[in-house]
Design a protein around this motif. Structure first.
Motif, PDB file in Angstrom:
ATOM      1  N   PRO A  11      28.741 -12.214-140.609  1.00 46.16           N
ATOM      2  CA  PRO A  11      29.381 -10.840-140.400  1.00 46.16           C
ATOM      3  C   PRO A  11      29.204 -10.170-141.870  1.00 46.16           C
ATOM      4  O   PRO A  11      29.105 -10.951-143.067  1.00 46.16           O
ATOM      5  CB  PRO A  11      30.765 -11.103-140.255  1.00 46.16           C
ATOM      6  N   PRO A  12      29.132  -9.039-142.085  1.00 42.94           N
ATOM      7  CA  PRO A  12      29.103  -8.349-143.611  1.00 42.94           C
ATOM      8  C   PRO A  12      30.073  -8.943-144.349  1.00 42.94           C
ATOM      9  O   PRO A  12      31.244  -9.341-144.127  1.00 42.94           O
ATOM     10  CB  PRO A  12      29.274  -6.986-143.188  1.00 42.94           C
ATOM     11  N   GLN A  50      26.372 -18.587-156.671  1.00 37.86           N
ATOM     12  CA  GLN A  50      25.956 -17.458-157.225  1.00 37.86           C
ATOM     13  C   GLN A  50      24.686 -16.778-156.331  1.00 37.86           C
ATOM     14  O   GLN A  50      24.737 -15.442-155.973  1.00 37.86           O
ATOM     15  CB  GLN A  50      25.665 -17.297-158.643  1.00 37.86           C
ATOM     16  N   ILE A  51      23.563 -17.491-156.069  1.00 41.27           N
ATOM     17  CA  ILE A  51      22.553 -17.133-155.164  1.00 41.27           C
ATOM     18  C   ILE A  51      22.812 -16.568-153.944  1.00 41.27           C
ATOM     19  O   ILE A  51      22.372 -15.455-153.795  1.00 41.27           O
ATOM     20  CB  ILE A  51      21.587 -18.348-155.437  1.00 41.27           C
ATOM     21  N   PHE A  52      23.787 -17.307-153.314  1.00 41.60           N
ATOM     22  CA  PHE A  52      24.109 -17.076-152.113  1.00 41.60           C
ATOM     23  C   PHE A  52      24.822 -15.609-151.959  1.00 41.60           C
ATOM     24  O   PHE A  52      24.489 -14.542-151.403  1.00 41.60           O
ATOM     25  CB  PHE A  52      24.841 -17.890-151.331  1.00 41.60           C
ATOM     26  N   ILE A  53      25.626 -15.503-152.791  1.00 43.48           N
ATOM     27  CA  ILE A  53      26.608 -14.003-152.948  1.00 43.48           C
ATOM     28  C   ILE A  53      25.711 -12.846-153.528  1.00 43.48           C
ATOM     29  O   ILE A  53      25.797 -11.835-152.710  1.00 43.48           O
ATOM     30  CB  ILE A  53      27.775 -14.447-153.897  1.00 43.48           C
ATOM     31  N   ARG A  54      24.832 -13.353-154.441  1.00 44.54           N
ATOM     32  CA  ARG A  54      24.019 -12.053-154.764  1.00 44.54           C
ATOM     33  C   ARG A  54      23.289 -11.563-153.815  1.00 44.54           C
ATOM     34  O   ARG A  54      23.134 -10.306-153.366  1.00 44.54           O
ATOM     35  CB  ARG A  54      22.976 -12.591-156.030  1.00 44.54           C
ATOM     36  N   LEU A  57      25.360  -9.492-151.414  1.00 45.23           N
ATOM     37  CA  LEU A  57      25.713  -8.404-151.796  1.00 45.23           C
ATOM     38  C   LEU A  57      24.309  -7.261-151.548  1.00 45.23           C
ATOM     39  O   LEU A  57      24.735  -6.139-151.545  1.00 45.23           O
ATOM     40  CB  LEU A  57      26.124  -8.381-153.376  1.00 45.23           C
ATOM     41  N   GLU A  58      23.251  -7.908-151.824  1.00 47.59           N
ATOM     42  CA  GLU A  58      21.981  -7.046-151.450  1.00 47.59           C
ATOM     43  C   GLU A  58      21.827  -6.956-149.865  1.00 47.59           C
ATOM     44  O   GLU A  58      20.684  -6.196-149.794  1.00 47.59           O
ATOM     45  CB  GLU A  58      20.814  -7.855-152.116  1.00 47.59           C
ATOM     46  N   GLY A  59      22.855  -7.321-149.142  1.00 52.83           N
ATOM     47  CA  GLY A  59      22.570  -6.930-147.491  1.00 52.83           C
ATOM     48  C   GLY A  59      22.083  -7.974-146.773  1.00 52.83           C
ATOM     49  O   GLY A  59      22.000  -7.555-145.580  1.00 52.83           O
ATOM     50  N   GLU A  60      21.603  -9.112-147.323  1.00 49.96           N
ATOM     51  CA  GLU A  60      21.088 -10.202-146.506  1.00 49.96           C
ATOM     52  C   GLU A  60      22.268 -10.896-145.838  1.00 49.96           C
ATOM     53  O   GLU A  60      23.078 -11.513-146.209  1.00 49.96           O
ATOM     54  CB  GLU A  60      20.279 -11.012-147.485  1.00 49.96           C
ATOM     55  N   ASN A  61      22.333 -10.907-144.431  1.00 50.73           N
ATOM     56  CA  ASN A  61      23.092 -11.602-143.551  1.00 50.73           C
ATOM     57  C   ASN A  61      22.584 -12.713-142.857  1.00 50.73           C
ATOM     58  O   ASN A  61      23.292 -13.245-142.070  1.00 50.73           O
ATOM     59  CB  ASN A  61      23.955 -10.513-142.833  1.00 50.73           C
ATOM     60  N   ASP A  62      21.253 -12.759-142.682  1.00 44.48           N
ATOM     61  CA  ASP A  62      20.692 -13.739-142.013  1.00 44.48           C
ATOM     62  C   ASP A  62      20.733 -15.151-142.652  1.00 44.48           C
ATOM     63  O   ASP A  62      20.066 -15.454-143.878  1.00 44.48           O
ATOM     64  CB  ASP A  62      19.262 -13.490-141.719  1.00 44.48           C
ATOM     65  N   LEU A  63      21.240 -15.985-142.051  1.00 46.94           N
ATOM     66  CA  LEU A  63      21.432 -17.385-142.668  1.00 46.94           C
ATOM     67  C   LEU A  63      19.976 -17.879-142.940  1.00 46.94           C
ATOM     68  O   LEU A  63      20.121 -18.599-144.295  1.00 46.94           O
ATOM     69  CB  LEU A  63      22.225 -18.373-141.710  1.00 46.94           C
ATOM     70  N   GLY A  64      18.901 -17.813-142.186  1.00 45.44           N
ATOM     71  CA  GLY A  64      17.792 -18.517-142.650  1.00 45.44           C
ATOM     72  C   GLY A  64      17.150 -17.889-143.830  1.00 45.44           C
ATOM     73  O   GLY A  64      16.583 -18.709-144.675  1.00 45.44           O
ATOM     74  N   SER A  65      17.458 -16.615-143.803  1.00 49.02           N
ATOM     75  CA  SER A  65      16.780 -15.865-145.261  1.00 49.02           C
ATOM     76  C   SER A  65      17.642 -16.384-146.290  1.00 49.02           C
ATOM     77  O   SER A  65      16.748 -16.477-147.406  1.00 49.02           O
ATOM     78  CB  SER A  65      16.810 -14.514-145.235  1.00 49.02           C
TER      79      SER A  65
END
Length: 110
Positions: A11-12, A50-54, A57-65
């Motif tokens: 989810p967003p 930090q990587i995950f959250i950044r 924040l850039e709009g990536e919600n696909d867990l694989g990506s």
């Protein structure tokens, strides 16, 4: 013929601080429980969150990506003082997220 595994879309992002703290704390706990508690585990958990959250924040919600982003960016991290690698960290993040969504990580079943 086997069916492809559908992507897992998160989810967003609603609360950056809450999600970042949750991931950092849970990953740190997992790292300490999986092998031995080490001082470097806190740094690893912080960097991965930090990587995950950044990326979130850039709009990536696909867990694989998100997992691929963690693997890629953690390659520059010095794991010499750790039992872990970028792959173990990314897989642990994925498992923690899946468990938080109620998805069984053992066999890919809900």
């Amino acid at each position: 013929m086997s069916q492809p595994i559908p992507p897992i879309v998160l989810p967003p992002l609603e609360n950056v601080e809450v999600e970042a703290n949750w991931l950092r704390q849970n990953l740190h706990q997992w790292l300490n429980e999986e092998f031995l508690p080490e001082a470097i585990n806190e740094t690893i958990a912080y960097r991965a969150s930090q990587i995950f959250i950044r990326h979130r924040l850039e709009g990536e919600n696909d867990l694989g990506s998100l997992v691929i982003a963690i693997v890629t960016e953690m390659q520059s991290f010095d794991f010499q003082k750790s039992f872990y690698s970028e792959f173990a960290i990314a897989n642990a993040v994925s498992d923690l997220i899946l468990k938080s969504l109620g998805i069984d990580t053992c066999c890919g079943n809900n």
